[in-house]
Design a protein around this motif. Structure first.
Motif, PDB file in Angstrom:
ATOM      1  N   LEU A 289       0.081  12.079  -1.436  1.00  0.00           N
ATOM      2  CA  LEU A 289      -0.243  12.030  -2.854  1.00  0.00           C
ATOM      3  C   LEU A 289      -1.282  10.964  -3.161  1.00  0.00           C
ATOM      4  O   LEU A 289      -1.280   9.898  -2.555  1.00  0.00           O
ATOM      5  CB  LEU A 289       1.028  11.689  -3.662  1.00  0.00           C
ATOM      6  CG  LEU A 289       2.244  12.571  -3.448  1.00  0.00           C
ATOM      7  CD1 LEU A 289       3.482  11.911  -4.022  1.00  0.00           C
ATOM      8  CD2 LEU A 289       2.009  13.928  -4.071  1.00  0.00           C
ATOM      9  N   ASP A 290      -2.127  11.253  -4.128  1.00  0.00           N
ATOM     10  CA  ASP A 290      -2.962  10.246  -4.766  1.00  0.00           C
ATOM     11  C   ASP A 290      -2.054   9.512  -5.764  1.00  0.00           C
ATOM     12  O   ASP A 290      -0.921   9.931  -5.997  1.00  0.00           O
ATOM     13  CB  ASP A 290      -4.135  10.937  -5.469  1.00  0.00           C
ATOM     14  CG  ASP A 290      -5.105   9.966  -6.127  1.00  0.00           C
ATOM     15  OD1 ASP A 290      -5.201   8.804  -5.686  1.00  0.00           O
ATOM     16  OD2 ASP A 290      -5.760  10.376  -7.095  1.00  0.00           O
TER      17      ASP A 290
ATOM     18  N   ILE B 187       0.925  20.077   6.074  1.00  0.00           N
ATOM     19  CA  ILE B 187       0.668  19.041   5.083  1.00  0.00           C
ATOM     20  C   ILE B 187       0.511  19.652   3.701  1.00  0.00           C
ATOM     21  O   ILE B 187      -0.200  20.639   3.527  1.00  0.00           O
ATOM     22  CB  ILE B 187      -0.621  18.260   5.431  1.00  0.00           C
ATOM     23  CG1 ILE B 187      -0.493  17.589   6.800  1.00  0.00           C
ATOM     24  CG2 ILE B 187      -0.937  17.222   4.351  1.00  0.00           C
ATOM     25  CD1 ILE B 187      -1.804  17.010   7.314  1.00  0.00           C
ATOM     26  N   ALA B 188       1.170  19.044   2.728  1.00  0.00           N
ATOM     27  CA  ALA B 188       0.941  19.354   1.312  1.00  0.00           C
ATOM     28  C   ALA B 188       0.284  18.122   0.711  1.00  0.00           C
ATOM     29  O   ALA B 188       0.790  17.004   0.877  1.00  0.00           O
ATOM     30  CB  ALA B 188       2.245  19.661   0.596  1.00  0.00           C
ATOM     31  N   TYR B 189      -0.872  18.300   0.063  1.00  0.00           N
ATOM     32  CA  TYR B 189      -1.606  17.178  -0.518  1.00  0.00           C
ATOM     33  C   TYR B 189      -1.848  17.438  -2.002  1.00  0.00           C
ATOM     34  O   TYR B 189      -2.191  18.554  -2.388  1.00  0.00           O
ATOM     35  CB  TYR B 189      -2.945  16.980   0.190  1.00  0.00           C
ATOM     36  CG  TYR B 189      -3.718  15.805  -0.366  1.00  0.00           C
ATOM     37  CD1 TYR B 189      -3.465  14.529   0.088  1.00  0.00           C
ATOM     38  CD2 TYR B 189      -4.669  15.982  -1.367  1.00  0.00           C
ATOM     39  CE1 TYR B 189      -4.123  13.438  -0.448  1.00  0.00           C
ATOM     40  CE2 TYR B 189      -5.334  14.901  -1.910  1.00  0.00           C
ATOM     41  CZ  TYR B 189      -5.061  13.636  -1.444  1.00  0.00           C
ATOM     42  OH  TYR B 189      -5.719  12.555  -1.975  1.00  0.00           O
ATOM     43  N   MET B 190      -1.698  16.395  -2.815  1.00  0.00           N
ATOM     44  CA  MET B 190      -1.956  16.530  -4.237  1.00  0.00           C
ATOM     45  C   MET B 190      -2.863  15.400  -4.697  1.00  0.00           C
ATOM     46  O   MET B 190      -2.568  14.222  -4.516  1.00  0.00           O
ATOM     47  CB  MET B 190      -0.656  16.482  -5.039  1.00  0.00           C
ATOM     48  CG  MET B 190      -0.879  16.753  -6.526  1.00  0.00           C
ATOM     49  SD  MET B 190       0.622  16.653  -7.528  1.00  0.00           S
ATOM     50  CE  MET B 190       1.635  17.901  -6.763  1.00  0.00           C
ATOM     51  N   GLY B 191      -4.011  15.794  -5.266  1.00  0.00           N
ATOM     52  CA  GLY B 191      -4.962  14.859  -5.838  1.00  0.00           C
ATOM     53  C   GLY B 191      -5.511  15.448  -7.115  1.00  0.00           C
ATOM     54  O   GLY B 191      -5.227  16.596  -7.454  1.00  0.00           O
ATOM     55  N   ASP B 192      -6.313  14.664  -7.824  1.00  0.00           N
ATOM     56  CA  ASP B 192      -6.790  15.141  -9.127  1.00  0.00           C
ATOM     57  C   ASP B 192      -8.272  14.933  -9.390  1.00  0.00           C
ATOM     58  O   ASP B 192      -8.750  15.213 -10.484  1.00  0.00           O
ATOM     59  CB  ASP B 192      -5.987  14.466 -10.239  1.00  0.00           C
ATOM     60  CG  ASP B 192      -6.313  12.992 -10.370  1.00  0.00           C
ATOM     61  OD1 ASP B 192      -6.650  12.355  -9.348  1.00  0.00           O
ATOM     62  OD2 ASP B 192      -6.237  12.459 -11.483  1.00  0.00           O
ATOM     63  N   ASP B 193      -9.004  14.434  -8.400  1.00  0.00           N
ATOM     64  CA  ASP B 193     -10.427  14.232  -8.664  1.00  0.00           C
ATOM     65  C   ASP B 193     -11.252  14.502  -7.416  1.00  0.00           C
ATOM     66  O   ASP B 193     -10.715  14.904  -6.381  1.00  0.00           O
ATOM     67  CB  ASP B 193     -10.690  12.842  -9.244  1.00  0.00           C
ATOM     68  CG  ASP B 193     -10.141  11.706  -8.384  1.00  0.00           C
ATOM     69  OD1 ASP B 193      -9.881  11.922  -7.194  1.00  0.00           O
ATOM     70  OD2 ASP B 193      -9.999  10.589  -8.898  1.00  0.00           O
TER      71      ASP B 193
END
Length: 123
Positions: free
Chosen positions: A25-26, A114-120
């Motif tokens: 995560l970010d 892998i599960a990745y979460m970011g917003d930019d």
């Protein structure tokens, strides 16, 4: 009757989710609402949602590794991740793809796990 209320997830989605071994995560905009608050003296403040913390602890209890990769350095982020027991905190990492690859290599986790979460854009 209860079974009719459950969503019917596609088998392919269930299979992909079952393979996840790392959630990365970010921070800003993912674990916070994206607002950066500063006091008059310049001290940084962040608001973390307690429900996110509960969810992260449930993910870890399920045996999934959790990591936080952020481009900024923040003692507040370090404190929150320590409070949650997140073992992998990578701060000051502008190239998050490189950081994630390094971590996955150390943990011997393949990209499809892998599960990745970011917003930019850096995410």
């Amino acid at each position: 009757m209860a079974d009719t209320l459950r969503p019917q997830w596609p088998a392919e989605l269930i299979e992909k989710a079952a393979a996840i071994r790392l959630l990365a995560l970010d921070v800003d905009g993912i674990m916070t609402d994206g607002t950066l608050l500063f006091s008059a003296s310049g001290d940084e403040m962040k608001g973390f949602n307690i429900l996110d913390g509960l969810g992260i602890k449930q993910v870890m209890a399920a045996g999934i590794n959790v990591a936080v990769i952020t481009g900024r350095h923040s003692p507040l982020t370090e404190k929150r991740m320590n409070d949650l027991g997140i073992p992998h905190l990578m701060q000051g990492r502008e190239d998050k793809k490189v950081a994630l690859r390094e971590l996955a290599g150390r943990l011997e986790i393949a990209p499809h796990q892998i599960a990745y979460m970011g917003d930019d854009l850096p995410d």
